[in-house]
Write a protein that holds these residues in place. Sequence first.
Motif, PDB file in Angstrom:
ATOM      1  N   ILE A 126       0.831  -1.200   0.000  1.00  0.00           N
ATOM      2  CA  ILE A 126       0.000   0.000   0.000  1.00  0.00           C
ATOM      3  C   ILE A 126       0.867   1.252   0.000  1.00  0.00           C
ATOM      4  CG2 ILE A 126      -1.654   1.339   1.355  1.00  0.00           C
ATOM      5  CD1 ILE A 126      -2.771  -1.313   2.396  1.00  0.00           C
ATOM      6  N   VAL A 127       0.603   2.150  -0.940  1.00  0.00           N
ATOM      7  CA  VAL A 127       1.223   3.466  -0.952  1.00  0.00           C
ATOM      8  C   VAL A 127       0.147   4.530  -0.769  1.00  0.00           C
ATOM      9  CG1 VAL A 127       3.256   2.879  -2.312  1.00  0.00           C
ATOM     10  CG2 VAL A 127       1.128   3.474  -3.486  1.00  0.00           C
ATOM     11  N   THR A 128       0.580   5.725  -0.417  1.00  0.00           N
ATOM     12  CA  THR A 128      -0.339   6.831  -0.172  1.00  0.00           C
ATOM     13  C   THR A 128       0.174   8.088  -0.855  1.00  0.00           C
ATOM     14  OG1 THR A 128       0.716   7.770   1.801  1.00  0.00           O
ATOM     15  CG2 THR A 128      -0.682   5.827   2.134  1.00  0.00           C
ATOM     16  N   GLU A 129      -0.549   9.175  -0.672  1.00  0.00           N
ATOM     17  CA  GLU A 129      -0.115  10.467  -1.218  1.00  0.00           C
ATOM     18  C   GLU A 129       1.151  10.980  -0.520  1.00  0.00           C
ATOM     19  OE1 GLU A 129      -2.280  11.589   2.448  1.00  0.00           O
ATOM     20  OE2 GLU A 129      -2.576  10.071   0.880  1.00  0.00           O
ATOM     21  N   ARG A 130       1.501  10.374   0.627  1.00  0.00           N
ATOM     22  CA  ARG A 130       2.698  10.796   1.359  1.00  0.00           C
ATOM     23  C   ARG A 130       3.918   9.941   1.047  1.00  0.00           C
ATOM     24  NH1 ARG A 130       0.160  11.206   7.414  1.00  0.00           N
ATOM     25  NH2 ARG A 130       0.345   8.937   7.176  1.00  0.00           N
ATOM     26  N   SER A 131       3.764   8.905   0.253  1.00  0.00           N
ATOM     27  CA  SER A 131       4.865   7.971  -0.005  1.00  0.00           C
ATOM     28  C   SER A 131       5.997   8.645  -0.770  1.00  0.00           C
ATOM     29  CB  SER A 131       4.367   6.757  -0.804  1.00  0.00           C
ATOM     30  OG  SER A 131       3.446   6.006  -0.051  1.00  0.00           O
ATOM     31  N   ARG A 132       7.218   8.400  -0.305  1.00  0.00           N
ATOM     32  CA  ARG A 132       8.432   8.857  -0.969  1.00  0.00           C
ATOM     33  C   ARG A 132       9.403   7.682  -0.952  1.00  0.00           C
ATOM     34  NH1 ARG A 132       5.185  11.788  -2.183  1.00  0.00           N
ATOM     35  NH2 ARG A 132       5.068  14.060  -2.074  1.00  0.00           N
ATOM     36  N   GLY A 179       5.240  -1.066 -10.597  1.00  0.00           N
ATOM     37  CA  GLY A 179       4.978  -2.407 -10.102  1.00  0.00           C
ATOM     38  C   GLY A 179       5.554  -2.683  -8.737  1.00  0.00           C
ATOM     39  N   LEU A 180       6.051  -1.658  -8.047  1.00  0.00           N
ATOM     40  CA  LEU A 180       6.606  -1.842  -6.709  1.00  0.00           C
ATOM     41  C   LEU A 180       5.536  -1.789  -5.624  1.00  0.00           C
ATOM     42  CD1 LEU A 180       9.220  -1.196  -8.365  1.00  0.00           C
ATOM     43  CD2 LEU A 180      10.109  -0.154  -6.285  1.00  0.00           C
ATOM     44  N   ALA A 181       4.350  -1.335  -5.973  1.00  0.00           N
ATOM     45  CA  ALA A 181       3.235  -1.276  -5.037  1.00  0.00           C
ATOM     46  C   ALA A 181       1.984  -1.778  -5.739  1.00  0.00           C
ATOM     47  CB  ALA A 181       3.026   0.145  -4.520  1.00  0.00           C
ATOM     48  N   SER A 182       1.010  -2.217  -4.950  1.00  0.00           N
ATOM     49  CA  SER A 182      -0.196  -2.812  -5.540  1.00  0.00           C
ATOM     50  C   SER A 182      -1.449  -1.971  -5.345  1.00  0.00           C
ATOM     51  CB  SER A 182      -0.433  -4.208  -4.951  1.00  0.00           C
ATOM     52  OG  SER A 182      -0.599  -4.141  -3.536  1.00  0.00           O
ATOM     53  N   HIS A 183      -1.489  -1.120  -4.288  1.00  0.00           N
ATOM     54  CA  HIS A 183      -2.704  -0.373  -3.996  1.00  0.00           C
ATOM     55  C   HIS A 183      -2.360   1.046  -3.550  1.00  0.00           C
ATOM     56  CE1 HIS A 183      -4.109  -4.555  -3.671  1.00  0.00           C
ATOM     57  NE2 HIS A 183      -5.315  -4.093  -3.934  1.00  0.00           N
ATOM     58  N   TYR A 184      -3.142   1.995  -4.036  1.00  0.00           N
ATOM     59  CA  TYR A 184      -3.016   3.398  -3.645  1.00  0.00           C
ATOM     60  C   TYR A 184      -4.180   3.727  -2.717  1.00  0.00           C
ATOM     61  CZ  TYR A 184      -2.011   8.404  -4.139  1.00  0.00           C
ATOM     62  OH  TYR A 184      -1.682   9.714  -3.903  1.00  0.00           O
ATOM     63  N   VAL A 185      -3.848   4.227  -1.505  1.00  0.00           N
ATOM     64  CA  VAL A 185      -4.852   4.471  -0.478  1.00  0.00           C
ATOM     65  C   VAL A 185      -4.618   5.850   0.129  1.00  0.00           C
ATOM     66  CG1 VAL A 185      -5.643   3.730   1.820  1.00  0.00           C
ATOM     67  CG2 VAL A 185      -5.196   2.027   0.055  1.00  0.00           C
ATOM     68  N   ASP A 186      -5.676   6.544   0.477  1.00  0.00           N
ATOM     69  CA  ASP A 186      -5.559   7.821   1.178  1.00  0.00           C
ATOM     70  C   ASP A 186      -5.027   7.551   2.585  1.00  0.00           C
ATOM     71  OD1 ASP A 186      -6.150  10.185   2.718  1.00  0.00           O
ATOM     72  OD2 ASP A 186      -7.538  10.781   1.146  1.00  0.00           O
ATOM     73  N   SER A 187      -3.997   8.280   2.984  1.00  0.00           N
ATOM     74  CA  SER A 187      -3.379   8.031   4.293  1.00  0.00           C
ATOM     75  C   SER A 187      -4.369   8.211   5.446  1.00  0.00           C
ATOM     76  CB  SER A 187      -2.183   8.956   4.493  1.00  0.00           C
ATOM     77  OG  SER A 187      -2.582  10.318   4.492  1.00  0.00           O
ATOM     78  N   ALA A 188      -5.399   9.020   5.260  1.00  0.00           N
ATOM     79  CA  ALA A 188      -6.355   9.276   6.338  1.00  0.00           C
ATOM     80  C   ALA A 188      -7.128   8.026   6.738  1.00  0.00           C
ATOM     81  CB  ALA A 188      -7.328  10.381   5.923  1.00  0.00           C
ATOM     82  N   VAL A 189      -7.259   7.051   5.835  1.00  0.00           N
ATOM     83  CA  VAL A 189      -8.052   5.861   6.144  1.00  0.00           C
ATOM     84  C   VAL A 189      -7.199   4.704   6.646  1.00  0.00           C
ATOM     85  CG1 VAL A 189      -9.729   6.534   4.389  1.00  0.00           C
ATOM     86  CG2 VAL A 189      -7.981   4.839   3.821  1.00  0.00           C
ATOM     87  N   LEU A 190      -5.888   4.887   6.764  1.00  0.00           N
ATOM     88  CA  LEU A 190      -5.033   3.779   7.182  1.00  0.00           C
ATOM     89  C   LEU A 190      -5.434   3.205   8.548  1.00  0.00           C
ATOM     90  CD1 LEU A 190      -1.467   4.848   5.977  1.00  0.00           C
ATOM     91  CD2 LEU A 190      -3.035   3.192   4.931  1.00  0.00           C
ATOM     92  N   PRO A 191      -5.729   4.023   9.565  1.00  0.00           N
ATOM     93  CA  PRO A 191      -6.134   3.427  10.851  1.00  0.00           C
ATOM     94  C   PRO A 191      -7.373   2.540  10.724  1.00  0.00           C
ATOM     95  CG  PRO A 191      -5.541   5.733  11.156  1.00  0.00           C
ATOM     96  CD  PRO A 191      -5.592   5.494   9.673  1.00  0.00           C
ATOM     97  N   THR A 192      -8.351   2.972   9.921  1.00  0.00           N
ATOM     98  CA  THR A 192      -9.553   2.165   9.726  1.00  0.00           C
ATOM     99  C   THR A 192      -9.225   0.883   8.976  1.00  0.00           C
ATOM    100  OG1 THR A 192     -10.861   4.194   9.629  1.00  0.00           O
ATOM    101  CG2 THR A 192     -11.895   2.190   8.813  1.00  0.00           C
TER     102      THR A 192
END
Length: 359
Positions: A126-132, A179-192
Amino acid sequence: MEHNDVLVERTGQLGHLVLNRPAAMNALNHGMVVAIAAALDEWENDPAVSTVLISGAGERGLCAGGDIVSIYHDARSGGDSSETFWRHEYHLNARIKRYPKPIVTLMDGVVLGGGVGISAHASHRIVTERSRIGMPETGIGFVPDVGGTWLLAHTPGELGVHAALTGAMFSGADAIAMGLASHYVDSAVLPTLVAELAQREASAVVGRYGQVPPESALARARWWIDEAYAPDDAGTILERLASMGDPAASAAAETIAGKSPTAVAVTLAALRRARLAGSLEEALNQEFRVSLRALRWPDFAEGIRAQLVDKDRNPAWQPATLSEVDNAVVEGTFADLGALELGLSAPLDTAPEKTAKGS
């Protein structure tokens, strides 16, 4: 575990590993590698554990790589500890790839070097908008490892070569495109998302929160990346980059010219060889040979000194230019280690992993 550098937690059906060195951006040390491997061993045959999650403590990211400063001091005193660390780390990278249960990794924030090794081989990445994310090894006189040559060699076109030679960070959207990540997710929903993993099947949970990623800047630049990085000679690549007439290509040429010439030449050769490898394990065996030999290069100690110890950002590379790099040194880096070989092999029931180069 020393200083609780890895927190091992159980919630419902979820086994959760938290890299817990936030002050060091969760940089991996040997004890952490051993602890992660031990937890995976325990949970593999535990029917109460259905999913494994790997995340990082703090707000800065999953993992900034291996504990390079410790490796620097070890290299100056013989390098025995680094050999043991890499041997166990590379076995762990392969273990994550072959693990029989879903492993979800949160590649949120900074993910570099060894952090890529414990995340990008997992089943759900999982990557997010904050991933570097990045493999910055050429900047310290080293070569991408932890299965990084395998991952980067199998990106579409020459995206992986660009990432490896420049050592530049790329975004979560880029990681999806590569191909290094499989899913893009908003970081705000990670705790849920994490809470739901304790109760529901991993693919269903991750799929529920996955989004269409933004456009990848790297993928958009393939028109010049694929052409410039096609040669098997690093000097020719620099010439092509400089002549593309694109500011980003010119910047890439300048960036690569500042890296260790030896590391750049060996990295390119390693990627070409990894592209022909039949499995991650074969690539890791190659990386182990390269790592042990790079440990003795003057550029490795010098690069770490300049970037992380004295922090003057002014390494004195030996040799100083790509044209001076001896091809015999490059080829010798890949020679068999004899009794010291890593010795990984892909499971016999695993389908061949050799994939076509991305178009």
